[in-house]
Motif scaffolding. Structure first.
Motif, PDB file in Angstrom:
ATOM      1  N   GLY A  51      74.280  65.052  67.342  1.00  0.00           N
ATOM      2  CA  GLY A  51      75.355  65.055  68.325  1.00  0.00           C
ATOM      3  C   GLY A  51      76.677  65.493  67.721  1.00  0.00           C
ATOM      4  N   LYS A  52      76.641  65.899  66.440  1.00  0.00           N
ATOM      5  CA  LYS A  52      77.840  66.363  65.746  1.00  0.00           C
ATOM      6  C   LYS A  52      77.570  67.731  65.118  1.00  0.00           C
ATOM      7  CE  LYS A  52      79.015  61.614  64.432  1.00  0.00           C
ATOM      8  NZ  LYS A  52      79.281  60.688  63.282  1.00  0.00           N
ATOM      9  N   THR A  53      78.632  68.443  64.786  1.00  0.00           N
ATOM     10  CA  THR A  53      78.480  69.711  64.082  1.00  0.00           C
ATOM     11  C   THR A  53      78.194  69.444  62.613  1.00  0.00           C
ATOM     12  OG1 THR A  53      79.989  70.876  65.568  1.00  0.00           O
ATOM     13  CG2 THR A  53      79.612  71.858  63.399  1.00  0.00           C
ATOM     14  N   VAL A  54      77.132  70.054  62.093  1.00  0.00           N
ATOM     15  CA  VAL A  54      76.801  69.937  60.675  1.00  0.00           C
ATOM     16  C   VAL A  54      77.091  71.289  60.021  1.00  0.00           C
ATOM     17  CG1 VAL A  54      74.985  69.536  58.965  1.00  0.00           C
ATOM     18  CG2 VAL A  54      75.042  68.181  61.076  1.00  0.00           C
ATOM     19  N   THR A  55      77.934  71.282  58.996  1.00  0.00           N
ATOM     20  CA  THR A  55      78.338  72.507  58.313  1.00  0.00           C
ATOM     21  C   THR A  55      77.789  72.517  56.896  1.00  0.00           C
ATOM     22  OG1 THR A  55      80.390  72.589  59.605  1.00  0.00           O
ATOM     23  CG2 THR A  55      80.302  73.933  57.595  1.00  0.00           C
ATOM     24  N   VAL A  56      77.242  73.660  56.486  1.00  0.00           N
ATOM     25  CA  VAL A  56      76.751  73.869  55.120  1.00  0.00           C
ATOM     26  C   VAL A  56      77.756  74.769  54.404  1.00  0.00           C
ATOM     27  CG1 VAL A  56      74.872  74.770  53.693  1.00  0.00           C
ATOM     28  CG2 VAL A  56      74.361  73.701  55.909  1.00  0.00           C
ATOM     29  N   TYR A  57      78.065  74.418  53.144  1.00  0.00           N
ATOM     30  CA  TYR A  57      79.071  75.168  52.400  1.00  0.00           C
ATOM     31  C   TYR A  57      78.437  76.062  51.342  1.00  0.00           C
ATOM     32  CZ  TYR A  57      82.431  72.358  54.857  1.00  0.00           C
ATOM     33  OH  TYR A  57      83.175  71.782  55.866  1.00  0.00           O
ATOM     34  N   GLY A  58      79.117  77.184  51.089  1.00  0.00           N
ATOM     35  CA  GLY A  58      78.624  78.167  50.142  1.00  0.00           C
ATOM     36  C   GLY A  58      78.945  77.814  48.697  1.00  0.00           C
ATOM     37  N   TYR A  59      78.740  78.788  47.824  1.00  0.00           N
ATOM     38  CA  TYR A  59      78.814  78.542  46.391  1.00  0.00           C
ATOM     39  C   TYR A  59      80.245  78.368  45.877  1.00  0.00           C
ATOM     40  CZ  TYR A  59      74.118  80.200  47.102  1.00  0.00           C
ATOM     41  OH  TYR A  59      72.832  80.354  47.586  1.00  0.00           O
ATOM     42  N   SER A  60      81.223  78.791  46.655  1.00  0.00           N
ATOM     43  CA  SER A  60      82.625  78.598  46.260  1.00  0.00           C
ATOM     44  C   SER A  60      83.318  77.594  47.169  1.00  0.00           C
ATOM     45  CB  SER A  60      83.372  79.942  46.297  1.00  0.00           C
ATOM     46  OG  SER A  60      82.814  80.849  45.365  1.00  0.00           O
TER      47      SER A  60
ATOM     48  N   ALA B 152      77.555  78.099  56.963  1.00  0.00           N
ATOM     49  CA  ALA B 152      76.817  78.041  58.232  1.00  0.00           C
ATOM     50  C   ALA B 152      77.059  76.687  58.880  1.00  0.00           C
ATOM     51  CB  ALA B 152      75.331  78.266  58.002  1.00  0.00           C
ATOM     52  N   ARG B 153      76.843  76.649  60.196  1.00  0.00           N
ATOM     53  CA  ARG B 153      76.997  75.372  60.891  1.00  0.00           C
ATOM     54  C   ARG B 153      76.039  75.326  62.080  1.00  0.00           C
ATOM     55  NH1 ARG B 153      83.125  76.389  63.322  1.00  0.00           N
ATOM     56  NH2 ARG B 153      82.566  77.952  64.917  1.00  0.00           N
ATOM     57  N   VAL B 154      75.582  74.111  62.367  1.00  0.00           N
ATOM     58  CA  VAL B 154      74.691  73.876  63.507  1.00  0.00           C
ATOM     59  C   VAL B 154      75.434  72.978  64.482  1.00  0.00           C
ATOM     60  CG1 VAL B 154      72.427  73.110  64.262  1.00  0.00           C
ATOM     61  CG2 VAL B 154      72.706  74.046  61.959  1.00  0.00           C
ATOM     62  N   GLN B 155      75.681  73.513  65.669  1.00  0.00           N
ATOM     63  CA  GLN B 155      76.471  72.803  66.672  1.00  0.00           C
ATOM     64  C   GLN B 155      75.626  71.766  67.406  1.00  0.00           C
ATOM     65  OE1 GLN B 155      79.610  73.231  66.755  1.00  0.00           O
ATOM     66  NE2 GLN B 155      80.228  75.377  66.608  1.00  0.00           N
ATOM     67  N   PRO B 156      76.278  70.769  68.025  1.00  0.00           N
ATOM     68  CA  PRO B 156      75.532  69.741  68.768  1.00  0.00           C
ATOM     69  C   PRO B 156      74.664  70.319  69.884  1.00  0.00           C
ATOM     70  CG  PRO B 156      77.828  69.111  68.492  1.00  0.00           C
ATOM     71  CD  PRO B 156      77.728  70.515  68.017  1.00  0.00           C
TER      72      PRO B 156
ATOM     73  N   THR C 114      68.210  76.874  68.298  1.00  0.00           N
ATOM     74  CA  THR C 114      67.199  75.811  68.314  1.00  0.00           C
ATOM     75  C   THR C 114      67.643  74.548  67.593  1.00  0.00           C
ATOM     76  OG1 THR C 114      66.132  76.692  66.328  1.00  0.00           O
ATOM     77  CG2 THR C 114      65.347  77.516  68.451  1.00  0.00           C
ATOM     78  N   GLY C 115      68.898  74.489  67.190  1.00  0.00           N
ATOM     79  CA  GLY C 115      69.381  73.287  66.523  1.00  0.00           C
ATOM     80  C   GLY C 115      68.944  73.165  65.078  1.00  0.00           C
TER      81      GLY C 115
END
Length: 241
Positions: A76-85, A90-94, A137-138
């Motif tokens: 139910g929340k946005t999950v964000t993945v961070y890069g090497y710096s 990338a992020r997956v929205q609710p 697809t989440g």
């Protein structure tokens, strides 16, 4: 054995190695992931040890030993993945939309197993993110260099190739909503004994093939017997035709 069953057996024996190769992820890349060299090896296993903070609805798994991560977001929340710096990668929205920041260097570095690519000048860690939807697809599946060994050479930690050996701990930073977090894991070297040729699978395939041939032969014999009885002329009780 007639010619057709023999040909069927030979054909099956030819197909067995191909079937084994398809079952061996180190021998081919069929996932559609844009990795353009040999990919992960049977000798490496990466494991997720924890996801912090623990959040219901968030799951991450490893694909193909040490090649990719698959994140599913039902928090139910946005999950964000961070890069090497440390840049947003990338992020997956609710609502299920997965977006990639095309100005993140990780977008380009992740297309090659050893990051042997030229990153365009538009992609820098300090560039303003430009998000593009890549899935709805989440979930987000990606190759991550932090989870695997970045060289074709054997790691120096491996003193004995026949012994399971820890290579390193790894971390992939994320945020869940506004809360900082991380995916933590470990990478291991595994010995050749753990990656032996799958003789059991081959034996099972051969048994299936032989059973099929036996069924064909039995069916043909029954048909021949039945045909022979129909061709024999009837006889009377006193021996006259």
């Amino acid at each position: 054995m007639s010619r057709r069953p023999m040909l069927a057996l030979l054909g099956a024996l030819v197909l067995v190695p191909a079937a084994v190769a398809r079952a061996n992820p180190s021998s081919t890349q069929e996932s559609g992931n844009p990795i353009n060299d040999q990919g992960s090896s049977y000798h490496y296993r990466t494991y997720i040890t924890s996801i912090a903070p623990r959040t219901p609805g968030l799951s991450v798994e490893v694909l193909e030993f040490a090649d990719r991560l698959l994140l599913r977001n039902h928090t139910g929340k946005t999950v964000t993945v961070y890069g090497y710096s440390g840049e947003p990668y990338a992020r997956v929205q609710p609502g299920g939309a997965t977006e990639q920041n095309v100005r993140s260097p990780a977008v380009f570095l992740n297309t090659n197993f050893y990051a042997d690519v030229t990153v365009p000048p538009s992609a820098t860690a300090t560039a303003t993110p430009k998000w593009e939807v890549i899935d709805r697809t989440g979930q987000f599946e990606w190759h991550d260099h932090r989870i695997h060994w970045m060289s074709p050479a054997t790691p120096p930690e491996v003193k004995n190739i026949g012994k399971r050996t820890k290579i390193f701990d790894w971390t992939v930073p994320i945020t869940i909503g506004t809360q900082p977090g991380a995916i933590h894991g470990e990478l291991f070297w595994v010995p050749q004994s753990d990656t032996s040729f799958p003789t059991g699978a081959i034996a099972a395939l051969l048994i299936i093939v032989l059973a099929g041939i036996a069924i064909v032969l039995i069916s043909r014999r029954r048909r021949r017997r039945g045909g022979g009885d129909e061709a024999r002329p009837p006889t009377t009780g006193d021996g006259e035709a």
